[in-house]
Motif scaffolding. Structure first.
Motif, PDB file in Angstrom:
ATOM      1  N   PRO A 263       0.889 -17.396   1.295  1.00  0.00           N
ATOM      2  CA  PRO A 263       2.085 -16.719   1.812  1.00  0.00           C
ATOM      3  C   PRO A 263       1.901 -16.157   3.227  1.00  0.00           C
ATOM      4  O   PRO A 263       2.880 -15.854   3.902  1.00  0.00           O
ATOM      5  N   GLU A 264       0.672 -16.078   3.667  1.00  0.00           N
ATOM      6  CA  GLU A 264       0.402 -15.559   5.023  1.00  0.00           C
ATOM      7  C   GLU A 264       0.684 -16.583   6.122  1.00  0.00           C
ATOM      8  O   GLU A 264       0.712 -16.239   7.316  1.00  0.00           O
ATOM      9  N   LEU A 265       0.913 -17.836   5.750  1.00  0.00           N
ATOM     10  CA  LEU A 265       1.185 -18.872   6.752  1.00  0.00           C
ATOM     11  C   LEU A 265       2.511 -18.602   7.457  1.00  0.00           C
ATOM     12  O   LEU A 265       3.477 -18.173   6.820  1.00  0.00           O
ATOM     13  N   PRO A 266       2.565 -18.870   8.762  1.00  0.00           N
ATOM     14  CA  PRO A 266       3.847 -18.731   9.474  1.00  0.00           C
ATOM     15  C   PRO A 266       4.900 -19.653   8.860  1.00  0.00           C
ATOM     16  O   PRO A 266       4.575 -20.712   8.325  1.00  0.00           O
ATOM     17  N   SER A 267       6.153 -19.266   8.934  1.00  0.00           N
ATOM     18  CA  SER A 267       7.220 -20.087   8.347  1.00  0.00           C
ATOM     19  C   SER A 267       7.466 -21.349   9.169  1.00  0.00           C
ATOM     20  O   SER A 267       7.924 -22.349   8.644  1.00  0.00           O
ATOM     21  N   ASN A 268       7.128 -21.319  10.450  1.00  0.00           N
ATOM     22  CA  ASN A 268       7.327 -22.473  11.327  1.00  0.00           C
ATOM     23  C   ASN A 268       5.978 -23.132  11.611  1.00  0.00           C
ATOM     24  O   ASN A 268       5.061 -22.483  12.118  1.00  0.00           O
ATOM     25  N   VAL A 269       5.874 -24.416  11.306  1.00  0.00           N
ATOM     26  CA  VAL A 269       4.611 -25.138  11.473  1.00  0.00           C
ATOM     27  C   VAL A 269       4.130 -25.144  12.933  1.00  0.00           C
ATOM     28  O   VAL A 269       2.925 -25.235  13.187  1.00  0.00           O
ATOM     29  N   THR A 270       5.043 -25.024  13.886  1.00  0.00           N
ATOM     30  CA  THR A 270       4.632 -25.023  15.296  1.00  0.00           C
ATOM     31  C   THR A 270       3.844 -23.766  15.645  1.00  0.00           C
ATOM     32  O   THR A 270       3.176 -23.730  16.676  1.00  0.00           O
ATOM     33  N   ASN A 271       3.902 -22.768  14.785  1.00  0.00           N
ATOM     34  CA  ASN A 271       3.147 -21.526  15.030  1.00  0.00           C
ATOM     35  C   ASN A 271       1.823 -21.481  14.278  1.00  0.00           C
ATOM     36  O   ASN A 271       1.149 -20.459  14.272  1.00  0.00           O
ATOM     37  N   TYR A 272       1.441 -22.580  13.643  1.00  0.00           N
ATOM     38  CA  TYR A 272       0.193 -22.626  12.880  1.00  0.00           C
ATOM     39  C   TYR A 272      -1.011 -22.607  13.812  1.00  0.00           C
ATOM     40  O   TYR A 272      -1.028 -23.278  14.843  1.00  0.00           O
ATOM     41  N   SER A 273      -2.012 -21.890  13.398  1.00  0.00           N
ATOM     42  CA  SER A 273      -3.294 -21.926  14.096  1.00  0.00           C
ATOM     43  C   SER A 273      -4.154 -23.010  13.443  1.00  0.00           C
ATOM     44  O   SER A 273      -3.779 -23.584  12.409  1.00  0.00           O
ATOM     45  N   LYS A 274      -5.300 -23.243  14.020  1.00  0.00           N
ATOM     46  CA  LYS A 274      -6.236 -24.221  13.445  1.00  0.00           C
ATOM     47  C   LYS A 274      -6.644 -23.777  12.039  1.00  0.00           C
ATOM     48  O   LYS A 274      -6.732 -24.600  11.131  1.00  0.00           O
ATOM     49  N   ASP A 275      -6.851 -22.489  11.853  1.00  0.00           N
ATOM     50  CA  ASP A 275      -7.220 -21.958  10.533  1.00  0.00           C
ATOM     51  C   ASP A 275      -6.094 -22.141   9.516  1.00  0.00           C
ATOM     52  O   ASP A 275      -6.351 -22.404   8.344  1.00  0.00           O
ATOM     53  N   ASP A 276      -4.840 -21.987   9.973  1.00  0.00           N
ATOM     54  CA  ASP A 276      -3.696 -22.185   9.081  1.00  0.00           C
ATOM     55  C   ASP A 276      -3.660 -23.626   8.578  1.00  0.00           C
ATOM     56  O   ASP A 276      -3.475 -23.876   7.381  1.00  0.00           O
ATOM     57  N   PHE A 277      -3.834 -24.572   9.510  1.00  0.00           N
ATOM     58  CA  PHE A 277      -3.842 -25.987   9.113  1.00  0.00           C
ATOM     59  C   PHE A 277      -5.001 -26.269   8.161  1.00  0.00           C
ATOM     60  O   PHE A 277      -4.834 -26.988   7.175  1.00  0.00           O
ATOM     61  N   ASN A 278      -6.163 -25.716   8.444  1.00  0.00           N
ATOM     62  CA  ASN A 278      -7.325 -25.939   7.582  1.00  0.00           C
ATOM     63  C   ASN A 278      -7.099 -25.391   6.174  1.00  0.00           C
ATOM     64  O   ASN A 278      -7.479 -26.027   5.188  1.00  0.00           O
ATOM     65  N   ALA A 279      -6.493 -24.215   6.070  1.00  0.00           N
ATOM     66  CA  ALA A 279      -6.220 -23.625   4.759  1.00  0.00           C
ATOM     67  C   ALA A 279      -5.270 -24.516   3.957  1.00  0.00           C
ATOM     68  O   ALA A 279      -5.504 -24.789   2.769  1.00  0.00           O
ATOM     69  N   LEU A 280      -4.210 -24.985   4.610  1.00  0.00           N
ATOM     70  CA  LEU A 280      -3.247 -25.846   3.933  1.00  0.00           C
ATOM     71  C   LEU A 280      -3.876 -27.203   3.589  1.00  0.00           C
ATOM     72  O   LEU A 280      -3.634 -27.761   2.511  1.00  0.00           O
ATOM     73  N   LYS A 281      -4.710 -27.701   4.486  1.00  0.00           N
ATOM     74  CA  LYS A 281      -5.388 -28.985   4.251  1.00  0.00           C
ATOM     75  C   LYS A 281      -6.277 -28.907   3.006  1.00  0.00           C
ATOM     76  O   LYS A 281      -6.246 -29.801   2.157  1.00  0.00           O
ATOM     77  N   ILE A 282      -7.041 -27.848   2.884  1.00  0.00           N
ATOM     78  CA  ILE A 282      -7.925 -27.682   1.728  1.00  0.00           C
ATOM     79  C   ILE A 282      -7.110 -27.574   0.441  1.00  0.00           C
ATOM     80  O   ILE A 282      -7.448 -28.171  -0.577  1.00  0.00           O
ATOM     81  N   THR A 283      -6.013 -26.843   0.505  1.00  0.00           N
ATOM     82  CA  THR A 283      -5.162 -26.655  -0.670  1.00  0.00           C
ATOM     83  C   THR A 283      -4.503 -27.949  -1.118  1.00  0.00           C
ATOM     84  O   THR A 283      -4.388 -28.213  -2.316  1.00  0.00           O
ATOM     85  N   LEU A 284      -4.083 -28.782  -0.172  1.00  0.00           N
ATOM     86  CA  LEU A 284      -3.312 -29.986  -0.506  1.00  0.00           C
ATOM     87  C   LEU A 284      -4.127 -31.273  -0.542  1.00  0.00           C
ATOM     88  O   LEU A 284      -3.580 -32.335  -0.839  1.00  0.00           O
ATOM     89  N   GLN A 285      -5.423 -31.201  -0.268  1.00  0.00           N
ATOM     90  CA  GLN A 285      -6.221 -32.428  -0.159  1.00  0.00           C
ATOM     91  C   GLN A 285      -6.207 -33.276  -1.425  1.00  0.00           C
ATOM     92  O   GLN A 285      -6.299 -34.504  -1.354  1.00  0.00           O
ATOM     93  N   GLN A 286      -6.076 -32.670  -2.597  1.00  0.00           N
ATOM     94  CA  GLN A 286      -6.054 -33.432  -3.842  1.00  0.00           C
ATOM     95  C   GLN A 286      -4.728 -34.168  -4.059  1.00  0.00           C
ATOM     96  O   GLN A 286      -4.659 -35.131  -4.815  1.00  0.00           O
ATOM     97  N   PHE A 287      -3.662 -33.708  -3.384  1.00  0.00           N
ATOM     98  CA  PHE A 287      -2.339 -34.315  -3.548  1.00  0.00           C
ATOM     99  C   PHE A 287      -2.130 -35.528  -2.636  1.00  0.00           C
ATOM    100  O   PHE A 287      -1.412 -36.458  -2.990  1.00  0.00           O
ATOM    101  N   ILE A 288      -2.733 -35.495  -1.463  1.00  0.00           N
ATOM    102  CA  ILE A 288      -2.480 -36.496  -0.414  1.00  0.00           C
ATOM    103  C   ILE A 288      -2.626 -37.939  -0.908  1.00  0.00           C
ATOM    104  O   ILE A 288      -1.760 -38.767  -0.628  1.00  0.00           O
ATOM    105  N   PRO A 289      -3.667 -38.276  -1.687  1.00  0.00           N
ATOM    106  CA  PRO A 289      -3.801 -39.678  -2.122  1.00  0.00           C
ATOM    107  C   PRO A 289      -2.653 -40.174  -3.009  1.00  0.00           C
ATOM    108  O   PRO A 289      -2.449 -41.374  -3.140  1.00  0.00           O
TER     109      PRO A 289
END
Length: 164
Positions: free
Chosen positions: A51-77
């Motif tokens: 829930p701490e992620l910015p609502s707009n993806v253009t405001n994501y930091s590198k850490d924000d992308f990494n957090a989301l990447k780790i969370t969603l990595q099992q879904f991507i395939p």
């Protein structure tokens, strides 16, 4: 679940669905949802986990992308990105390219770019979604017919004025 998955995805408890159950749902080949809807709901679930992620993806930091990447990595395939339209890919997936595996991202980009005619350049006077349709070698259709059909395929707004 597969016939009416929208009930699950729109439920108030959607964000608390366990990861493994959600993966089981999206990997079903009979899922009655478009692939872009699956992607959007998976993103929604991922955002709910952070829930701490910015609502707009253009405001994501590198850490924000990494957090989301780790969370969603099992879904991507299990997301069939190749079934998306180029507009869906551009509008909905491209902003999140940093959470996709690099190889997948490059393959998707090549795939969607290969849909373009080789060595073609866009004419600034034409709608960018249409290629140059003036040279039609047909005794049945005219360039106006071809433009209209192309607009249907690209789901563009149909106007009475055909310009190409």
């Amino acid at each position: 679940m597969t016939k009416e998955p929208i009930k699950i995805f729109n439920s108030l408890n959607f964000s608390s669905i366990p990861e493994k159950l959600l993966i089981t749902i999206i990997q079903n080949d009979n899922l009655q949802m478009s692939e872009i809807q699956v992607w959007e709901h998976i993103l929604k679930w991922g955002h709910a986990q952070h829930p701490e992620l910015p609502s707009n993806v253009t405001n994501y930091s590198k850490d924000d992308f990494n957090a989301l990447k780790i969370t969603l990595q099992q879904f991507i395939p299990f997301i069939k990105f190749y079934n998306l339209t180029s507009k869906e890919f551009t509008d909905k997936v491209l902003p999140y390219k940093k959470i996709l595996p690099k190889g997948l991202y490059k393959d998707l980009l090549k795939s969607f770019l290969s849909l373009l005619e080789p060595n073609s350049k866009l004419n600034n006077n034409l709608n960018p979604h249409l290629t140059n349709l003036k040279t039609i070698d047909s005794k049945i259709t005219t360039s106006q017919h071809t433009e209209l059909i192309s607009k249907w395929i690209n789901r563009l707004e149909i106007t009475d004025k055909l310009t190409s």
